[in-house]
Scaffold this motif. Structure first.
Motif, PDB file in Angstrom:
ATOM      1  N   SER A 195      34.530 -55.156  47.337  1.00 15.67           N
ATOM      2  CA  SER A 195      33.485 -54.496  46.878  1.00 15.67           C
ATOM      3  C   SER A 195      32.073 -54.738  47.558  1.00 15.67           C
ATOM      4  O   SER A 195      32.010 -55.896  47.647  1.00 15.67           O
ATOM      5  CB  SER A 195      33.443 -54.470  45.455  1.00 15.67           C
ATOM      6  N   VAL A 196      31.550 -53.830  47.946  1.00 13.40           N
ATOM      7  CA  VAL A 196      30.107 -54.064  48.463  1.00 13.40           C
ATOM      8  C   VAL A 196      29.255 -53.266  47.967  1.00 13.40           C
ATOM      9  O   VAL A 196      29.210 -51.817  48.056  1.00 13.40           O
ATOM     10  CB  VAL A 196      30.196 -53.977  50.126  1.00 13.40           C
ATOM     11  N   LEU A 197      28.211 -54.098  47.072  1.00 11.12           N
ATOM     12  CA  LEU A 197      27.216 -53.292  46.478  1.00 11.12           C
ATOM     13  C   LEU A 197      25.863 -53.268  47.499  1.00 11.12           C
ATOM     14  O   LEU A 197      25.934 -54.296  48.236  1.00 11.12           O
ATOM     15  CB  LEU A 197      26.925 -53.921  45.030  1.00 11.12           C
ATOM     16  N   ALA A 198      25.237 -52.462  47.543  1.00  6.43           N
ATOM     17  CA  ALA A 198      24.069 -52.452  48.556  1.00  6.43           C
ATOM     18  C   ALA A 198      22.830 -51.780  47.955  1.00  6.43           C
ATOM     19  O   ALA A 198      22.889 -50.727  47.033  1.00  6.43           O
ATOM     20  CB  ALA A 198      24.230 -51.714  49.820  1.00  6.43           C
ATOM     21  N   PHE A 199      21.719 -52.423  47.939  1.00  7.09           N
ATOM     22  CA  PHE A 199      20.175 -51.967  47.630  1.00  7.09           C
ATOM     23  C   PHE A 199      20.069 -50.947  48.598  1.00  7.09           C
ATOM     24  O   PHE A 199      20.106 -51.215  49.973  1.00  7.09           O
ATOM     25  CB  PHE A 199      19.342 -52.853  47.617  1.00  7.09           C
ATOM     26  N   THR A 200      19.686 -49.737  48.321  1.00 13.05           N
ATOM     27  CA  THR A 200      19.023 -48.683  49.493  1.00 13.05           C
ATOM     28  C   THR A 200      17.936 -47.763  49.056  1.00 13.05           C
ATOM     29  O   THR A 200      18.208 -47.326  47.837  1.00 13.05           O
ATOM     30  CB  THR A 200      20.309 -48.029  50.104  1.00 13.05           C
ATOM     31  N   ASP A 201      17.002 -47.397  49.949  1.00 11.16           N
ATOM     32  CA  ASP A 201      16.052 -46.613  49.380  1.00 11.16           C
ATOM     33  C   ASP A 201      16.239 -45.257  50.090  1.00 11.16           C
ATOM     34  O   ASP A 201      15.238 -44.565  50.070  1.00 11.16           O
ATOM     35  CB  ASP A 201      14.516 -47.151  49.773  1.00 11.16           C
ATOM     36  N   GLY A 202      17.247 -45.040  50.552  1.00  9.10           N
ATOM     37  CA  GLY A 202      17.541 -43.795  51.026  1.00  9.10           C
ATOM     38  C   GLY A 202      17.743 -44.004  52.720  1.00  9.10           C
ATOM     39  O   GLY A 202      18.446 -43.299  53.527  1.00  9.10           O
ATOM     40  N   THR A 203      16.962 -45.072  53.200  1.00  8.93           N
ATOM     41  CA  THR A 203      17.043 -45.227  54.822  1.00  8.93           C
ATOM     42  C   THR A 203      17.369 -46.704  54.986  1.00  8.93           C
ATOM     43  O   THR A 203      18.079 -47.010  55.511  1.00  8.93           O
ATOM     44  CB  THR A 203      15.475 -44.816  55.149  1.00  8.93           C
ATOM     45  N   ALA A 204      16.581 -47.458  54.294  1.00  5.46           N
ATOM     46  CA  ALA A 204      16.894 -49.021  54.691  1.00  5.46           C
ATOM     47  C   ALA A 204      17.933 -49.301  53.644  1.00  5.46           C
ATOM     48  O   ALA A 204      18.266 -48.640  52.582  1.00  5.46           O
ATOM     49  CB  ALA A 204      15.720 -49.851  54.305  1.00  5.46           C
ATOM     50  N   THR A 249      29.876 -48.156  60.822  1.00  8.55           N
ATOM     51  CA  THR A 249      30.882 -47.067  60.545  1.00  8.55           C
ATOM     52  C   THR A 249      30.849 -46.306  59.104  1.00  8.55           C
ATOM     53  O   THR A 249      31.294 -45.181  59.081  1.00  8.55           O
ATOM     54  CB  THR A 249      32.372 -47.040  60.917  1.00  8.55           C
ATOM     55  N   ILE A 250      30.355 -47.015  58.435  1.00 12.42           N
ATOM     56  CA  ILE A 250      30.421 -46.689  56.938  1.00 12.42           C
ATOM     57  C   ILE A 250      28.930 -46.433  56.111  1.00 12.42           C
ATOM     58  O   ILE A 250      28.567 -45.443  55.831  1.00 12.42           O
ATOM     59  CB  ILE A 250      31.435 -47.412  56.210  1.00 12.42           C
ATOM     60  N   PHE A 251      28.261 -47.571  56.026  1.00 10.51           N
ATOM     61  CA  PHE A 251      27.053 -47.487  55.543  1.00 10.51           C
ATOM     62  C   PHE A 251      25.961 -46.780  55.960  1.00 10.51           C
ATOM     63  O   PHE A 251      25.426 -46.058  55.351  1.00 10.51           O
ATOM     64  CB  PHE A 251      26.475 -49.125  55.399  1.00 10.51           C
ATOM     65  N   GLN A 252      25.589 -47.108  57.150  1.00  7.70           N
ATOM     66  CA  GLN A 252      24.371 -46.144  57.817  1.00  7.70           C
ATOM     67  C   GLN A 252      24.820 -44.814  57.791  1.00  7.70           C
ATOM     68  O   GLN A 252      24.128 -43.991  57.308  1.00  7.70           O
ATOM     69  CB  GLN A 252      24.284 -46.620  59.126  1.00  7.70           C
ATOM     70  N   PRO A 253      26.059 -44.502  58.391  1.00  8.82           N
ATOM     71  CA  PRO A 253      26.519 -42.882  58.327  1.00  8.82           C
ATOM     72  C   PRO A 253      26.512 -42.266  56.843  1.00  8.82           C
ATOM     73  O   PRO A 253      26.271 -40.981  56.927  1.00  8.82           O
ATOM     74  CB  PRO A 253      28.060 -42.823  58.791  1.00  8.82           C
ATOM     75  N   THR A 254      26.753 -42.995  55.950  1.00  7.02           N
ATOM     76  CA  THR A 254      26.911 -42.775  54.426  1.00  7.02           C
ATOM     77  C   THR A 254      25.214 -42.095  54.020  1.00  7.02           C
ATOM     78  O   THR A 254      25.287 -41.194  53.669  1.00  7.02           O
ATOM     79  CB  THR A 254      27.398 -43.559  53.446  1.00  7.02           C
ATOM     80  N   ALA A 256      22.782 -41.599  56.117  1.00  4.90           N
ATOM     81  CA  ALA A 256      22.350 -40.552  56.869  1.00  4.90           C
ATOM     82  C   ALA A 256      22.955 -39.182  56.510  1.00  4.90           C
ATOM     83  O   ALA A 256      22.399 -38.216  56.388  1.00  4.90           O
ATOM     84  CB  ALA A 256      22.747 -40.661  58.405  1.00  4.90           C
ATOM     85  N   ALA A 257      24.260 -39.264  55.985  1.00  3.21           N
ATOM     86  CA  ALA A 257      24.995 -37.860  55.387  1.00  3.21           C
ATOM     87  C   ALA A 257      24.348 -37.463  54.344  1.00  3.21           C
ATOM     88  O   ALA A 257      23.778 -36.237  54.149  1.00  3.21           O
ATOM     89  CB  ALA A 257      26.532 -38.323  55.095  1.00  3.21           C
ATOM     90  N   MET A 258      23.847 -38.458  53.365  1.00  4.86           N
ATOM     91  CA  MET A 258      23.285 -38.036  52.079  1.00  4.86           C
ATOM     92  C   MET A 258      21.833 -37.394  52.522  1.00  4.86           C
ATOM     93  O   MET A 258      21.502 -36.571  51.729  1.00  4.86           O
ATOM     94  CB  MET A 258      23.171 -39.411  51.222  1.00  4.86           C
ATOM     95  N   ARG A 259      21.114 -38.157  53.414  1.00  3.36           N
ATOM     96  CA  ARG A 259      19.902 -37.503  53.749  1.00  3.36           C
ATOM     97  C   ARG A 259      20.132 -36.116  54.349  1.00  3.36           C
ATOM     98  O   ARG A 259      19.383 -35.008  53.775  1.00  3.36           O
ATOM     99  CB  ARG A 259      19.150 -38.262  54.638  1.00  3.36           C
ATOM    100  N   ALA A 260      20.955 -35.719  55.094  1.00  2.00           N
ATOM    101  CA  ALA A 260      21.338 -34.552  55.861  1.00  2.00           C
ATOM    102  C   ALA A 260      21.681 -33.498  54.721  1.00  2.00           C
ATOM    103  O   ALA A 260      21.286 -32.420  54.935  1.00  2.00           O
ATOM    104  CB  ALA A 260      22.338 -34.710  56.927  1.00  2.00           C
ATOM    105  N   GLU A 261      22.243 -33.970  53.612  1.00  2.00           N
ATOM    106  CA  GLU A 261      22.624 -33.070  52.567  1.00  2.00           C
ATOM    107  C   GLU A 261      21.559 -32.545  51.728  1.00  2.00           C
ATOM    108  O   GLU A 261      21.749 -31.906  50.718  1.00  2.00           O
ATOM    109  CB  GLU A 261      23.979 -33.546  51.776  1.00  2.00           C
ATOM    110  N   GLY A 262      20.407 -33.397  51.951  1.00  2.00           N
ATOM    111  CA  GLY A 262      19.289 -33.168  50.930  1.00  2.00           C
ATOM    112  C   GLY A 262      19.291 -33.894  49.783  1.00  2.00           C
ATOM    113  O   GLY A 262      18.780 -33.556  48.811  1.00  2.00           O
ATOM    114  N   CYS A 263      20.334 -34.952  49.662  1.00  2.00           N
ATOM    115  CA  CYS A 263      19.974 -35.726  48.511  1.00  2.00           C
ATOM    116  C   CYS A 263      20.181 -37.205  48.995  1.00  2.00           C
ATOM    117  O   CYS A 263      21.150 -37.881  48.529  1.00  2.00           O
ATOM    118  CB  CYS A 263      21.281 -35.464  47.711  1.00  2.00           C
ATOM    119  N   PRO A 264      19.171 -37.796  49.286  1.00  2.00           N
ATOM    120  CA  PRO A 264      19.343 -39.304  49.813  1.00  2.00           C
ATOM    121  C   PRO A 264      19.104 -40.010  48.538  1.00  2.00           C
ATOM    122  O   PRO A 264      18.787 -39.896  47.478  1.00  2.00           O
ATOM    123  CB  PRO A 264      17.686 -39.444  50.461  1.00  2.00           C
ATOM    124  N   PHE A 265      20.235 -41.266  48.920  1.00  2.00           N
ATOM    125  CA  PHE A 265      20.622 -41.974  47.968  1.00  2.00           C
ATOM    126  C   PHE A 265      19.632 -43.256  47.803  1.00  2.00           C
ATOM    127  O   PHE A 265      19.272 -44.114  48.505  1.00  2.00           O
ATOM    128  CB  PHE A 265      21.808 -42.470  48.150  1.00  2.00           C
TER     129      PHE A 265
END
Ligand code: AMP
Ligand code: GLY
Length: 425
Positions: A195-204, A249-254, A256-265
């Motif tokens: 399990s990897v939990l991560a803080f993210t502001d949508g970009t960082a 391969t996973i964290f950054q692409p995820t 970016a994918a959420m931003r591209a879908e218009g729902c940054p996490f």
């Protein structure tokens, strides 16, 4: 500052204890909180975690400066959206971003579209078509209800007969309600889980210390799936090399994918990973802190939690260095006998007053009856110890877990054993 934390389990207790370390914090309200949390926060048992309008009203009328929405249900129901509309800064994803957990179909399609490594899968909305597919499939195979199902919506049939029963349970008997309107059938993967939990502001993104859950009820990973019977951190299988692969391969692409879908996490994104012989794969995303992962991860956080959470909200996480202690932590869950089935409630809990300083008891399922603490749920307490080594943390967590008493107390005896074996190589 006045803070509000939505939720009332061990995870929320761990968040509250950590938030309290910030000297500018005056009052923390917990909605609903629980018996043990009441020692650290002002609990409001009348307001449940899904009472979105009541939560927003409460925040408005109690001068709440910052809110943390911890559980999946209120996040999926748009609690963060509503708090933001009311002008209250908060930590957690909005409803659109929370779909990454709330809909397995959404998350699987996201991973396929953006090339994020995960198990191969098909989506079905009709039981007949699903059964046709299963007749040609190889076993074991994994069947997942689309929606939230308290961690129970994943079935792993070993043969066609079990698979037919699984489709019936989810799609026809609706064991998980509308969550089973659609199902994902996916390839069975093998390898250690991390399990990897991560803080993210949508970009960082700032990944937290990795951890290992123990989901089955019984020793040796036997018995029914539970919400989690114990955790250790860090997870020794998650080497710096694997972490680097996951980031790329996973964290950054995820993100970016959420931003591209218009729902940054924005918030805590939980990556449930399997380290397969072909490399790390995403088993699931959660849109929130894990429980009981949080109970071992946050004690190792050195940076002030409120500062990190505010940086996430203000989208300045990239300017902050989030620091972790080098040690290890272990959490042993004390459950009521019968869990994850039905269990007795109202049993008095006795916790020794002289537990060592590096041991923390997080309260998950208890309530106050007068000034007596009594059990009120399946998972009752999470006993966490931090130490220089995992072996020491486990020894101390078990010593404290043995010293705590309530009728019907049940715990797994082998939390961390797999991690210790991995450390020994
Ligand atoms: P989830 O609720 O998605 O975390 O799934 C619960 C558990 O089922 C996971 O922790 C895994 O142990 C197992 N699981 C889920 N998906 C797979 C898969 N594709 N292959 C093997 N095991 C899986
Ligand atoms: N411990 C797994 C989860 O929080 O979903």
């Amino acid at each position: 500052m006045n803070l509000l934390v939505v939720g009332g389990g061990g995870r929320e207790h761990a968040i509250i204890k950590k938030l309290k370390e910030n000297p500018s914090v005056e009052t923390i309200y917990a909605l609903p909180g629980n018996g043990g949390i009441a020692r650290d926060a002002v609990c409001v048992p009348e307001i449940g975690a899904k009472d979105i309008e009541k939560i927003v009203d409460f925040a408005r009328t109690h001068a709440v400066d910052f809110a943390v929405v911890a559980p999946d249900d209120p996040l999926a129901l748009g609690c963060v959206d509503r708090l933001h509309e009311a002008g209250i800064p908060c930590f957690g994803p909005d409803a659109k971003a929370a779909r990454i957990e709330a809909s397995k179909v959404f998350s699987k399609n996201l991973m396929k579209k953006y090339g994020i490594p995960t198990a191969r899968y098909e989506v079905f909305s009709d039981p007949g078509t699903a059964l046709d597919y299963l007749r040609g499939a190889s076993f074991p195979i994994v069947i997942k209800a689309d929606g939230l199902a308290l961690g129970k919506g994943v079935l792993i049939p070993q043969n066609l007969q079990e698979a037919e029963a699984a489709v019936k349970t989810i799609m026809e008997d609706k064991a998980f309600g509308d969550s089973g309107n659609e199902i994902v059938i996916e390839e069975f993967l093998t390898g250690p889980e991390v399990s990897v939990l991560a803080f993210t502001d949508g970009t960082a993104i700032a990944p937290m210390v990795s951890s290992m859950d123990h989901k089955r009820a019984g020793d040796g990973d036997t018995g029914l799936n539970t919400g989690g019977m114990g955790t250790v951190a860090p997870n020794p299988c998650y080497t710096p090399e694997i972490a680097a692969v996951c980031m790329e391969t996973i964290f950054q692409p995820t993100l970016a994918a959420m931003r591209a879908e218009g729902c940054p996490f924005k918030g805590c994104l939980y990556f449930g990973l399997m380290l397969t012989p072909d490399g790390p794969r995403v088993i699931e995303y959660n849109c929130r802190f894990g429980d009981p992962e949080t109970q071992v991860v946050l004690p190792l956080l050195k940076t002030d939690l409120l500062t990190v959470m505010r940086a996430v909200e203000e989208e300045t996480l990239g300017e902050l260095t989030v620091e972790w202690s080098d040690g290890a932590a272990a959490c042993v869950i004390l459950a009521s006998g019968g869990y994850p089935g039905s269990c007795p409630k109202g049993k008095e809990i006795a916790i020794p007053a002289d537990l060592p300083e590096h041991v923390t008891v997080y309260h998950a399922g208890d309530r106050l009856e007068g000034d007596r603490l009594v059990t009120s749920g399946g998972r009752v307490l999470g006993v966490t110890a931090a130490g220089d080594t995992l072996a020491q943390a486990l020894k101390d967590a078990y010593a404290a877990a043995d010293a705590i008493q309530f009728e019907g107390k049940y715990m797994r005896r082998d939390i961390g054993q797999r991690a210790l074996r991995a450390l020994e190589g």
